[in-house]
Design an enzyme around this catalytic site. Structure first.
Site, PDB file in Angstrom:
ATOM      1  N   SER A 228       0.827  -1.217   0.000  1.00  0.00           N
ATOM      2  CA  SER A 228       0.000   0.000   0.000  1.00  0.00           C
ATOM      3  C   SER A 228       0.858   1.262   0.000  1.00  0.00           C
ATOM      4  O   SER A 228       0.334   2.357   0.117  1.00  0.00           O
ATOM      5  CB  SER A 228      -0.937  -0.006   1.220  1.00  0.00           C
ATOM      6  OG  SER A 228      -0.197  -0.157   2.414  1.00  0.00           O
TER       7      SER A 228
ATOM      8  N   ASN B 182      -1.720  -2.413  13.407  1.00  0.00           N
ATOM      9  CA  ASN B 182      -3.171  -2.169  13.436  1.00  0.00           C
ATOM     10  C   ASN B 182      -3.517  -0.898  14.198  1.00  0.00           C
ATOM     11  O   ASN B 182      -4.343  -0.105  13.746  1.00  0.00           O
ATOM     12  CB  ASN B 182      -3.900  -3.370  14.053  1.00  0.00           C
ATOM     13  CG  ASN B 182      -3.736  -4.618  13.201  1.00  0.00           C
ATOM     14  OD1 ASN B 182      -3.224  -4.535  12.085  1.00  0.00           O
ATOM     15  ND2 ASN B 182      -4.146  -5.754  13.720  1.00  0.00           N
TER      16      ASN B 182
ATOM     17  N   HIS C  42     -39.902  23.985  -9.621  1.00  0.00           N
ATOM     18  CA  HIS C  42     -40.066  23.173 -10.846  1.00  0.00           C
ATOM     19  C   HIS C  42     -39.366  23.818 -12.040  1.00  0.00           C
ATOM     20  O   HIS C  42     -39.781  23.625 -13.179  1.00  0.00           O
ATOM     21  CB  HIS C  42     -41.552  22.965 -11.191  1.00  0.00           C
ATOM     22  CG  HIS C  42     -42.403  22.587 -10.026  1.00  0.00           C
ATOM     23  ND1 HIS C  42     -42.592  21.279  -9.628  1.00  0.00           N
ATOM     24  CD2 HIS C  42     -43.092  23.353  -9.125  1.00  0.00           C
ATOM     25  CE1 HIS C  42     -43.372  21.255  -8.566  1.00  0.00           C
ATOM     26  NE2 HIS C  42     -43.685  22.501  -8.224  1.00  0.00           N
TER      27      HIS C  42
ATOM     28  N   SER D 268     -14.381  25.608 -27.438  1.00  0.00           N
ATOM     29  CA  SER D 268     -14.608  24.349 -28.150  1.00  0.00           C
ATOM     30  C   SER D 268     -13.542  24.203 -29.221  1.00  0.00           C
ATOM     31  O   SER D 268     -13.046  25.191 -29.756  1.00  0.00           O
ATOM     32  CB  SER D 268     -15.990  24.380 -28.781  1.00  0.00           C
ATOM     33  OG  SER D 268     -16.055  23.521 -29.890  1.00  0.00           O
TER      34      SER D 268
ATOM     35  N   LYS E  93     -18.284  29.081 -28.875  1.00  0.00           N
ATOM     36  CA  LYS E  93     -18.538  28.470 -27.582  1.00  0.00           C
ATOM     37  C   LYS E  93     -17.698  29.031 -26.437  1.00  0.00           C
ATOM     38  O   LYS E  93     -16.523  29.333 -26.597  1.00  0.00           O
ATOM     39  CB  LYS E  93     -18.269  26.953 -27.655  1.00  0.00           C
ATOM     40  CG  LYS E  93     -19.360  26.174 -28.332  1.00  0.00           C
ATOM     41  CD  LYS E  93     -20.668  26.296 -27.583  1.00  0.00           C
ATOM     42  CE  LYS E  93     -21.474  25.030 -27.533  1.00  0.00           C
ATOM     43  NZ  LYS E  93     -20.910  23.847 -27.072  1.00  0.00           N
TER      44      LYS E  93
ATOM     45  N   ASN F 283     -17.580  27.486 -22.635  1.00  0.00           N
ATOM     46  CA  ASN F 283     -18.206  26.417 -21.863  1.00  0.00           C
ATOM     47  C   ASN F 283     -17.883  26.480 -20.366  1.00  0.00           C
ATOM     48  O   ASN F 283     -16.748  26.763 -19.993  1.00  0.00           O
ATOM     49  CB  ASN F 283     -17.758  25.054 -22.393  1.00  0.00           C
ATOM     50  CG  ASN F 283     -18.226  24.819 -23.812  1.00  0.00           C
ATOM     51  OD1 ASN F 283     -19.269  25.325 -24.224  1.00  0.00           O
ATOM     52  ND2 ASN F 283     -17.443  24.074 -24.572  1.00  0.00           N
TER      53      ASN F 283
ATOM     54  N   GLU G 206     -19.258  21.794 -14.706  1.00  0.00           N
ATOM     55  CA  GLU G 206     -19.657  20.465 -15.193  1.00  0.00           C
ATOM     56  C   GLU G 206     -18.786  19.391 -14.555  1.00  0.00           C
ATOM     57  O   GLU G 206     -19.265  18.313 -14.187  1.00  0.00           O
ATOM     58  CB  GLU G 206     -19.561  20.402 -16.715  1.00  0.00           C
ATOM     59  CG  GLU G 206     -20.643  21.250 -17.372  1.00  0.00           C
ATOM     60  CD  GLU G 206     -20.495  21.353 -18.886  1.00  0.00           C
ATOM     61  OE1 GLU G 206     -19.873  20.470 -19.493  1.00  0.00           O
ATOM     62  OE2 GLU G 206     -21.000  22.339 -19.442  1.00  0.00           O
TER      63      GLU G 206
ATOM     64  N   TYR H  82      -9.060  -6.272  13.029  1.00  0.00           N
ATOM     65  CA  TYR H  82      -8.523  -5.850  11.744  1.00  0.00           C
ATOM     66  C   TYR H  82      -8.654  -6.943  10.692  1.00  0.00           C
ATOM     67  O   TYR H  82      -8.447  -8.127  10.976  1.00  0.00           O
ATOM     68  CB  TYR H  82      -7.041  -5.458  11.889  1.00  0.00           C
ATOM     69  CG  TYR H  82      -6.423  -5.014  10.576  1.00  0.00           C
ATOM     70  CD1 TYR H  82      -6.562  -3.709  10.128  1.00  0.00           C
ATOM     71  CD2 TYR H  82      -5.729  -5.920   9.772  1.00  0.00           C
ATOM     72  CE1 TYR H  82      -6.018  -3.310   8.919  1.00  0.00           C
ATOM     73  CE2 TYR H  82      -5.179  -5.524   8.556  1.00  0.00           C
ATOM     74  CZ  TYR H  82      -5.327  -4.220   8.134  1.00  0.00           C
ATOM     75  OH  TYR H  82      -4.791  -3.822   6.928  1.00  0.00           O
TER      76      TYR H  82
ATOM     77  N   GLN I 268      -7.414  -2.053   4.339  1.00  0.00           N
ATOM     78  CA  GLN I 268      -6.392  -1.266   3.651  1.00  0.00           C
ATOM     79  C   GLN I 268      -7.022  -0.466   2.497  1.00  0.00           C
ATOM     80  O   GLN I 268      -6.477   0.553   2.074  1.00  0.00           O
ATOM     81  CB  GLN I 268      -5.302  -2.203   3.125  1.00  0.00           C
ATOM     82  CG  GLN I 268      -4.187  -1.507   2.378  1.00  0.00           C
ATOM     83  CD  GLN I 268      -2.978  -2.404   2.197  1.00  0.00           C
ATOM     84  OE1 GLN I 268      -2.246  -2.649   3.140  1.00  0.00           O
ATOM     85  NE2 GLN I 268      -2.780  -2.909   0.995  1.00  0.00           N
TER      86      GLN I 268
HETATM   87  N1  ARG Z   1      -1.054  -1.269   5.283  1.00  0.00           N
HETATM   88  C1  ARG Z   1      -1.969  -1.774   6.240  1.00  0.00           C
HETATM   89  C2  ARG Z   1      -3.308  -1.046   6.106  1.00  0.00           C
HETATM   90  O1  ARG Z   1      -3.333  -0.043   5.503  1.00  0.00           O
HETATM   91  C3  ARG Z   1      -1.450  -1.557   7.625  1.00  0.00           C
HETATM   92  C4  ARG Z   1      -2.005  -2.491   8.643  1.00  0.00           C
HETATM   93  C5  ARG Z   1      -1.500  -3.855   8.437  1.00  0.00           C
HETATM   94  N2  ARG Z   1      -1.900  -4.747   9.447  1.00  0.00           N
HETATM   95  C6  ARG Z   1      -1.934  -6.072   9.278  1.00  0.00           C
HETATM   96  N3  ARG Z   1      -2.342  -6.768  10.273  1.00  0.00           N
HETATM   97  N4  ARG Z   1      -1.562  -6.613   8.159  1.00  0.00           N
HETATM   98  O2  ARG Z   1      -4.345  -1.492   6.570  1.00  0.00           O
END
Ligand code: ARG
Length: 460
Positions: free
Chosen positions: A22, A109, A155, A276, A282, A284, A289, A316, A321
């Site tokens: 992540s 966690n 309306h 445009s 135009k 716009n 939008e 958890y 994630q």
């Molecule tokens: N990258 C993880 C998340 O965003 C961090 C927590 C990971 N915890 C675990 N027990 N794998 O949730």
């Protein structure tokens, strides 16, 4: 080599590594992660859980990482699992054994639940700041347009005369509630999960009050399972962001209509409109939008969060994630939308004459004509009916209530006299609506004053 290599006989498949990682989106929480770790290390030392010297080395090391990340000397490792692992690994590489002591009495966690709350606390403040800028702009514009008569619609049919100031202040009130929604949600979010551990707290003599206080929280989260398990704060904020977008989108929809040749109530500044590629005539309203379009995207983020959470057993689960990309996208979209919308509004030109001309058509003063008779003792329903026949007569003759001869009025009801023309004069119709919250300049001035009080209180 993974942190958990001791338990495993094989390296993770590279596809699992990439899938699991992540860091490409959670690296934006690096400052919160560093602050949380420093507070944790100091608390561990203060309670004799790690040596004082180690805590100092940890904090110095983390400061160094901070400086190097800021200056660009240190880059995020795309192969790291997440920001938490990356910083811990980097710290250990820099300071050795003391770095390995940082994660005592902590889990990722509670760490991630902490970082996300701290990150969103800051972002919520900046969204509120942008909302306050918009509200200030609306109040300023309303001040300039207290007497700019325009049709009020129901309306999308012309209904009763209002002023642009009255219309703008309706939005100002909506955005004030949005600010309050954010601060309410932020207050509920402000409980510190650190010390919840993986889920079941810890056997170490930690001091959760100390870390909660050091990190600016109201108090520690009261239950360790809850502290690591819920993402209701993301959902609540995303719901508030969705409401902001809904308000912006309605306003955008009106601006799009007002820019059209059919309305021509306003003209956007060239810097906030687009042309445009084929039609040279135009101009716009792309900004509005896009805001209308992006509203769906923020609603989608809210659905992602709600759906992600609904089947998860405590505590958890890795599903969680997925919270970050959704809530980060929502925050980014709201900020981008607000910071473009406000200057667009500031620079637009109001075509007062066109607003007034639209208000003069469409029998927008018919209610006032009926009220004229009512004030002379005619029951409202009868007055309403008589006015209806007068409107039909005007349509037949190609006239308006302003141009219909007095003889026609008097034929319909003998109580009409010359002063009917004053009673149905557009500005008189607006000026007469002095009821609290109404469009009369006097009433709108009060609305502006109230909103300015709110702005002043929010600035404190
Ligand atoms: N990258 C993880 C998340 O965003 C961090 C927590 C990971 N915890 C675990 N027990 N794998 O949730």
């Amino acid at each position: 080599m993974k942190m958990w290599a001791g338990r495993f006989a094989k390296e993770a498949d590279s596809r699992v590594n990439d899938f699991n990682s992540s860091i490409r989106f959670d690296s934006r929480m690096y400052e919160q992660d560093l602050m949380g770790s420093m507070a944790h290390a100091r608390m561990l030392a203060a309670n004799g859980i790690i040596p004082e010297g180690d805590a100092e080395a940890i904090c110095d090391g983390l400061e160094g990482i901070h400086a190097d990340l800021k200056s660009g000397k240190l880059l995020f490792d795309p192969d790291a699992e997440d920001i938490h692992m990356f910083i811990e690994q980097e710290l250990t590489a820099r300071i050795g054994d003391a770095g390995k002591r940082l994660h005592t009495a902590r889990s990722r966690n509670d760490q991630v639940a902490l970082d996300l709350r701290m990150y969103l606390r800051e972002e919520t403040k900046s969204v509120s700041g942008l909302l306050l800028d918009l509200i200030r702009e609306l109040a300023g514009k309303a001040d300039e347009h207290l007497e700019t008569v325009m049709p009020g619609y129901t309306h999308l049919q012309r209904a009763q005369p209002i002023t642009l100031a009255h219309h703008l202040m309706a939005y100002a009130n909506m955005f004030c509630r949005d600010v309050k929604r954010l601060s309410d949600a932020a207050a509920r979010m402000n409980f510190c999960p650190l010390g919840s551990g993986a889920l079941a707290g810890t056997t170490y003599p930690i001091d959760r009050q100390m870390t909660a206080k050091a990190l600016g929280f109201t108090a520690p989260a009261a239950n360790s399972l809850d502290g690591v398990s819920d993402r209701d704060f993301c959902i609540e904020l995303c719901s508030a962001f969705s409401t902001i977008m809904m308000h912006l989108s309605r306003f955008s929809e009106e601006i799009i209509a007002w820019c059209s040749w059919e309305f021509k109530f306003i003209e956007l500044d060239d810097a906030f409109a687009t042309g445009s590629s084929i039609m040279p005539q135009k101009k716009n309203p792309d900004v509005t939008e896009l805001i209308r379009g992006k509203t769906g995207r923020v609603y989608g983020d809210l659905m992602t969060l709600l759906t992600m959470m609904k089947g998860l057993p405590l505590a958890y689960n890795k599903d969680m994630q997925e919270d970050k990309e959704a809530i980060f996208d929502a925050v980014d979209t709201v900020k981008l939308s607000l910071s473009t919308f406000t200057p667009m509004l500031r620079t637009m030109t109001v075509l007062k004459e066109n607003m007034r001309a639209a208000a003069a058509k469409g029998f927008i003063n018919a209610t006032d004509c009926a009220d004229y008779l009512t004030k002379k003792g005619v029951p409202f329903r009868d007055a309403y009916k008589t006015t209806g026949t007068l409107v039909a007569l005007c349509i037949e003759k190609g006239l308006t209530l302003e141009t219909l001869p007095l003889a026609d009025y008097q034929a319909a009801n003998g109580l009409f006299s010359e002063d009917i023309y004053e009673a149905i004069d557009l500005m008189a119709c607006v000026n007469g609506r002095t009821s609290e919250g109404g469009p009369a300049p006097r009433a709108v001035r009060k609305q502006i004053a109230l909103v300015r009080e709110f702005l002043a209180a929010a600035a404190k």
